[in-house]
Design an enzyme around this catalytic site. Structure first.
Site, PDB file in Angstrom:
ATOM      1  N   SER A 172      -9.773   0.834   2.927  1.00  0.00           N
ATOM      2  CA  SER A 172      -8.537   1.560   1.751  1.00  0.00           C
ATOM      3  C   SER A 172      -7.222   0.857   1.636  1.00  0.00           C
ATOM      4  O   SER A 172      -7.254   1.716   0.041  1.00  0.00           O
ATOM      5  CB  SER A 172      -7.777   2.672   2.866  1.00  0.00           C
ATOM      6  OG  SER A 172      -7.327   2.705   3.698  1.00  0.00           O
ATOM      7  N   LYS A 192       1.143  -0.972   0.022  1.00  0.00           N
ATOM      8  CA  LYS A 192      -0.173   0.015  -0.110  1.00  0.00           C
ATOM      9  C   LYS A 192       1.207   1.533  -0.353  1.00  0.00           C
ATOM     10  O   LYS A 192       2.040   0.931   0.580  1.00  0.00           O
ATOM     11  CB  LYS A 192      -1.123  -0.003   1.282  1.00  0.00           C
ATOM     12  CG  LYS A 192      -2.014   1.278   1.425  1.00  0.00           C
ATOM     13  CD  LYS A 192      -2.830   0.263   2.142  1.00  0.00           C
ATOM     14  CE  LYS A 192      -3.837   1.586   2.660  1.00  0.00           C
ATOM     15  NZ  LYS A 192      -4.604   1.232   4.009  1.00  0.00           N
ATOM     16  N   SER A 247      -9.664  -1.323   6.601  1.00  0.00           N
ATOM     17  CA  SER A 247      -9.219  -1.370   5.637  1.00  0.00           C
ATOM     18  C   SER A 247      -7.865  -2.486   5.306  1.00  0.00           C
ATOM     19  O   SER A 247      -8.318  -2.736   3.455  1.00  0.00           O
ATOM     20  CB  SER A 247      -8.027  -0.100   5.509  1.00  0.00           C
ATOM     21  OG  SER A 247      -9.105   0.915   5.531  1.00  0.00           O
TER      22      SER A 247
END
Lengths: 60, 464
Positions: free
Chosen positions: B150, B74, B174
């Site tokens: 996310s 990420k 997330s």
């Protein structure tokens, strides 16, 4: 929290924090303050004693 | 290809790490345009790491358990020499990271090869990865739909088969939300288990980091190399290394399962509860336990998130609010204004709620709960019908994950092998949360492995 209350709160907090809010962002901020107020009423719906401390604990 | 098989072939000298890396880089270049999972491909770094693995093997030394395995992170993880974007436009002005984050260093030490950084909601504040700056991340099972967030890029990259392992973060769901929507495995470990140093923070009280994989063995391999004490994360708890790979074959004999009731049995579409029932049946879970005050716990996490997030970004909110993603900006602005009383009360309620939930683990070892209230929704869709009311999708995607991360319990999000059994629209994937007491990741892996062997849990194949 009514829309008017949220708007008044936003204006006061923005001034106190020196945090300008662009006119285009005001409706979204007001909506989020009202959502937060609904969450706060859930949190406040449970009575806690004075001995119940916050979750984070500082260890020196 | 699975990480374990790649590492084994490379360690045995049947394949070279550089060849595996070149294949992965070519695949990402050829196919990621469909998914928009990657925001940066670190080709030079990947080649250098792969060549180092090959040289280590040539010198007769151990290249590590993830030798030559391509992975990606990420884009809130520090990668040396690259600005850590955390999904923002604002951080494009930031200095490049001086060194890798702690977990990236752990992956590198295990021989893994970093192929790039992945799409996410801005500053991790969202559940859809409809990022205004980078474009929406698309679900490999249906590219017209969201990947979840996310850590959307982290889940999409694995589901699409671009890399077998990714890393992400989970503050309110997330890791678990995109795992569910993309049909893969994701681990949100106990709060304080894995170091967060060298990652862009969101909500210090609630931030967790963890791995994703398409296969449970690979998830265990990744989790085992990520463990380790790091004095640079003030919230990390000093725990012994507790590898879970040896526990995968232990079976579920003696483990007690219960279905989470109350908050977790409403607020979703039928498919979310059908997925829970399908897994509960195979696990032999006959009990239902109400998780007390779950909605209040969620509300506490909601407020703490708004306030800490707003506080963190105050300087930019004051001077360049227009540069934030419209999807996060107004929430950060409002969060920066919340009364101190609400936040302190939320933190006190959080401690009270934790005490109530921990009592449940005297009666069960694993709670089974939905991971998301529904399967992936179309990109751009704002609202959805829930219990007869039209509600916004973005905050409601976390309705089942947020009460759990609020108190830091470890969760393994597992994908239902055949989502049609749960009746998801067009057979879209859906996952379920397996929840344990703090520090009991071991029972989660034991249970998930048994469910995988029983055929009820596995990543559903992506139909081209």
């Amino acid at each position: 929290m009514t829309e008017e209350q949220a708007e008044a709160f936003m204006n006061a907090a923005a001034a106190a924090l020196d945090l300008p809010v662009d006119p285009a962002h005001r409706p979204g901020v007001i909506a989020n303050l009202r959502l937060a107020a609904r969450m706060a009423s859930l949190v406040e719906g449970k009575a806690l004693t004075v001995h119940q401390e916050p979750a984070p604990v500082f260890r020196p | 290809m699975k990480a374990a098989a790649i590492a084994q072939a490379i360690r045995r000298g049947q394949r070279r790490a550089i060849d595996v890396t070149e294949e992965a880089l070519a695949d990402i270049a050829a196919r990621d345009g469909r998914f928009n999972a990657f925001t940066e491909v670190t080709a030079a770094r990947a080649r250098a790491e792969a060549l180092a693995v090959d040289q280590t093997i040539a010198a007769g030394r151990d290249p590590g358990p993830l030798a030559g395995v391509p992975y990606a992170v990420k884009n809130l993880f520090d990668l040396e020499g690259i600005a850590t974007l955390a999904g923002s436009k604002i951080e494009r002005d930031a200095k490049p990271a001086a060194r890798d984050g702690f977990l990236v260093r752990k992956m590198a030490a295990a021989g893994a090869v970093c192929t790039g950084a992945l799409n996410m909601d801005e500053y991790a504040y969202g559940f859809t990865t409809e990022n205004a700056h980078e474009g929406a991340c698309r679900n490999p099972h249906d590219v017209t739909r969201i990947a979840g967030g996310s850590s959307g890029g982290s889940a999409a990259a694995v589901a699409a088969g671009l890399v077998p392992i990714t890393l992400g973060s989970d503050t309110n769901g997330s890791i678990r939300v995109p795992s569910s929507l993309c049909g893969i495995f994701g681990l949100k470990p106990t709060y304080g288990r894995l170091s967060r140093a060298g990652s862009y923070p969101f909500v210090a009280s609630l931030d967790h980091l963890g791995p994703f994989a398409g296969d449970l063995t690979d998830l265990a391999l990744a989790y085992d190399v990520l463990q380790g004490f790091d004095p640079e994360d003030p919230a990390q708890t000093r725990q012994p290394l507790e590898p879970v790979t040896p526990r995968l074959s232990a079976g579920i004999e003696g483990l007690r399962f219960a279905v989470a009731d109350g908050h977790f049995a409403r607020n979703g579409h039928a498919e979310a509860f059908a997925a829970v029932e399908a897994i509960a049946r195979v696990a032999g879970a006959t009990r239902r336990l109400v998780v007390p005050d779950a909605a209040r716990g969620r509300a506490a996490a909601f407020l703490i998130t708004m306030a800490e997030g707003g506080n963190l970004h105050m300087a930019d909110l004051r001077t360049r609010a227009q540069d934030f993603d419209p999807g996060t900006r107004d929430r950060f602005l409002a969060g920066a204004m919340l009364p101190a009383h609400w936040i302190t009360q939320a933190q006190r309620l959080r401690a009270d709620y934790r005490a109530s939930v921990l009592k449940l683990f005297a009666e069960t070892d694993i709670l089974i709960a939905p991971a998301t209230p529904f399967a992936a929704t179309p990109i751009g869709q704002a609202n959805i019908e829930l219990e007869g009311e039209l509600v916004p999708i973005r905050p409601n995607l976390g309705i089942f994950t947020q009460p759990i991360s609020c108190i830091g319990l470890p969760v393994l999000a597992v994908p239902l092998a055949d989502p049609t059994v749960a009746g998801t629209p067009n057979g879209l994937p859906i996952g379920v949360q397996l929840i344990a007491a703090p520090w009991r990741e071991d029972v989660l892996f034991r249970a998930a492995a048994a469910l995988e062997r029983a055929g009820v849990v596995s990543a559903p194949p992506v139909r081209a």
